[in-house]
Motif scaffolding. Structure first.
Motif, PDB file in Angstrom:
ATOM      1  N   PHE A 138      38.784 -50.339  45.280  1.00  0.00           N
ATOM      2  CA  PHE A 138      38.043 -49.227  44.672  1.00  0.00           C
ATOM      3  C   PHE A 138      38.916 -47.966  44.579  1.00  0.00           C
ATOM      4  O   PHE A 138      38.896 -47.250  43.567  1.00  0.00           O
ATOM      5  CB  PHE A 138      36.789 -48.908  45.487  1.00  0.00           C
ATOM      6  CG  PHE A 138      35.659 -49.889  45.303  1.00  0.00           C
ATOM      7  CD1 PHE A 138      35.414 -50.472  44.068  1.00  0.00           C
ATOM      8  CD2 PHE A 138      34.834 -50.225  46.364  1.00  0.00           C
ATOM      9  CE1 PHE A 138      34.362 -51.379  43.889  1.00  0.00           C
ATOM     10  CE2 PHE A 138      33.789 -51.124  46.203  1.00  0.00           C
ATOM     11  CZ  PHE A 138      33.553 -51.704  44.966  1.00  0.00           C
ATOM     12  N   ARG A 154      41.520 -48.194  41.853  1.00  0.00           N
ATOM     13  CA  ARG A 154      40.837 -48.021  40.566  1.00  0.00           C
ATOM     14  C   ARG A 154      40.589 -46.525  40.316  1.00  0.00           C
ATOM     15  O   ARG A 154      40.765 -46.030  39.190  1.00  0.00           O
ATOM     16  CB  ARG A 154      39.499 -48.760  40.564  1.00  0.00           C
ATOM     17  CG  ARG A 154      39.614 -50.254  40.438  1.00  0.00           C
ATOM     18  CD  ARG A 154      38.233 -50.911  40.484  1.00  0.00           C
ATOM     19  NE  ARG A 154      38.343 -52.343  40.604  1.00  0.00           N
ATOM     20  CZ  ARG A 154      38.509 -53.171  39.579  1.00  0.00           C
ATOM     21  NH1 ARG A 154      38.574 -52.689  38.354  1.00  0.00           N
ATOM     22  NH2 ARG A 154      38.602 -54.470  39.775  1.00  0.00           N
ATOM     23  N   GLY A 155      40.180 -45.825  41.374  1.00  0.00           N
ATOM     24  CA  GLY A 155      39.961 -44.377  41.258  1.00  0.00           C
ATOM     25  C   GLY A 155      41.224 -43.649  40.819  1.00  0.00           C
ATOM     26  O   GLY A 155      41.189 -42.767  39.950  1.00  0.00           O
ATOM     27  N   TYR A 215      34.783 -43.483  42.535  1.00  0.00           N
ATOM     28  CA  TYR A 215      35.412 -44.730  43.004  1.00  0.00           C
ATOM     29  C   TYR A 215      36.127 -44.522  44.337  1.00  0.00           C
ATOM     30  O   TYR A 215      36.087 -45.393  45.220  1.00  0.00           O
ATOM     31  CB  TYR A 215      36.375 -45.271  41.950  1.00  0.00           C
ATOM     32  CG  TYR A 215      35.703 -46.195  40.962  1.00  0.00           C
ATOM     33  CD1 TYR A 215      35.598 -47.552  41.219  1.00  0.00           C
ATOM     34  CD2 TYR A 215      35.157 -45.698  39.787  1.00  0.00           C
ATOM     35  CE1 TYR A 215      34.970 -48.415  40.313  1.00  0.00           C
ATOM     36  CE2 TYR A 215      34.528 -46.541  38.874  1.00  0.00           C
ATOM     37  CZ  TYR A 215      34.428 -47.900  39.147  1.00  0.00           C
ATOM     38  OH  TYR A 215      33.801 -48.730  38.254  1.00  0.00           O
TER      39      TYR A 215
END
Length: 386
Positions: free
Chosen positions: A155, A158-159, A174
């Motif tokens: 996560f 992805r952020g 995220y």
């Protein structure tokens, strides 16, 4: 051999095997402990972590899982040093051994790490591809308590990508999801550096959103998590972030103090990106306070480090392009093989069709010949009767 001697022989053999098995287990238990300790060294002394990883590779002959873990350790340490070319090299070594391992969690770790590596190389499409693959493997993994750390990293990265490609608001959402997953992990020492990195990046997002208050809070919190595990480079990054807030608010002396603290911490790590930012910040703040000599010294150091980074980035980009070229070559080979197989299939099909029609024509020819013979016989019979 009498009964008593037989009993003694088998007793000694059993004890020997048990002792060997125990020593074998203890040896690998020791390697586990060394890997954990070395993992905590990555942000303190990455060179030492690399040496430990190389030693484990040598000791782990016949135990593929430990080799994979050792290669990942070395890759992580090179990433901490911003040497992404070397980091990718050792990650590829780990990936090549995955088919020999039955450890599904280890596979998740390596696939996830590959996504992170491509993010660091700024190859975002490949990064998302591997992160999606890792997330799929995570969703299929039965023991959910074991994958909080990997899902958290997934996560968070992805952020980081969405910060570059979309917006900071999406990125922060995220990153927060990632931090929440990391905090569920039982490995408190192992997740502290990751949380520090995540919160530091949140601070940078808040700076881009012109929210200095939340940015400073994030950098201070990032420094707190870094201190928990003595992660000097991460603490230095957090101090550099705080200094940026002070500079924007005109608090130049506070910024200089924070940057000098960061420089003192970074001296043991040799992180070029970090040093570049520190020297740049010091030069700007010394200029703002009319300290010309200090400005010139730090400006010169900034330029020197910047040149070193550009040289290294060229190598990393070359490595990234090399990987892409190998992938394209593999795809071309695969397509060529498929094409040849298709040609072979069509050729065989054509031969079968020709044979089929040949057999049909031959059979029909025989049938026609038989009919002709019957007609001929009948005609001769009628001629004789006449």
């Amino acid at each position: 051999m009498d009964t008593k001697k037989k009993i003694n022989f088998f007793f000694i053999l059993a004890v020997g095997l048990l002792t060997a098995s125990t020593l074998y287990a203890q040896n690998y238990k020791k390697l586990d402990s060394v890997l954990i300790a070395a993992g905590n060294e990555i942000y303190i002394n990455p060179d030492n972590a690399i040496k430990i990883g190389e030693n484990i590779v040598k000791q782990a002959e016949g135990k593929v899982d430990y080799k994979i873990k050792a290669y990942k350790l070395i890759s992580d340490a090179y990433s901490a040093k911003r040497d992404y070319e070397k980091a990718l090299e050792y990650l590829i070594n780990a990936s090549e051994l995955l088919n020999e391992s039955n450890d599904k969690l280890l596979k998740i770790t390596i696939v996830n790490k590959t996504g992170i590596q491509y993010h660091q190389l700024k190859v975002y499409d490949k990064a998302i591809q591997y992160l999606d693959q890792a997330e799929q493997l995570i969703s299929e993994y039965p023991n959910k308590d074991s994958i909080h750390s990997e899902l958290g990293k997934n996560f968070i990265v992805r952020g980081f990508i969405y910060k570059e490609k979309l917006s900071c608001a999406i990125a922060i959402a995220y990153i927060d999801r990632g931090i929440a997953e990391l905090k569920k992990s039982k490995d408190k020492a192992g997740i502290a550096p990751k949380i520090s990195i995540a919160i530091y990046n949140k601070g940078n997002c808040y700076l881009l959103m012109y929210n200095n208050k939340l940015a400073l809070e994030s950098f201070n919190e990032s420094a707190k998590f870094a201190k928990e595990v003595n992660a000097k480079s991460l603490e230095a990054f957090a101090l550099k972030g705080s200094a940026k807030v002070y500079t924007l608010e005109g608090k130049n002396l506070e910024a200089i103090k924070a940057l000098n603290q960061a420089l003192n911490l970074s001296s043991e790590v040799n992180d070029l990106i970090l040093n570049q930012e520190i020297y740049k910040g010091l030069a700007e703040n010394y200029l703002a306070t009319n300290q010309w000599e200090q400005f010139k010294i730090n400006q010169a150091k900034f330029i020197d480090v910047q040149k070193l980074i550009k040289d290294r980035e060229r190598n990393s980009v070359g490595e990234s392009l090399g990987v892409k070229e190998l992938e394209l070559k593999a795809k071309r080979t695969e397509l060529s093989n498929k094409f040849y197989y298709l040609l072979l299939f069509l050729f065989i099909l054509l031969v079968l069709i020709v044979l089929f029609f040949y057999v049909i024509i031959k059979r029909k020819g025989k049938e026609i010949e038989a009919v002709k013979n019957q007609i001929y016989v009948l005609q001769n019979k009628k001629a004789k009767e006449a």
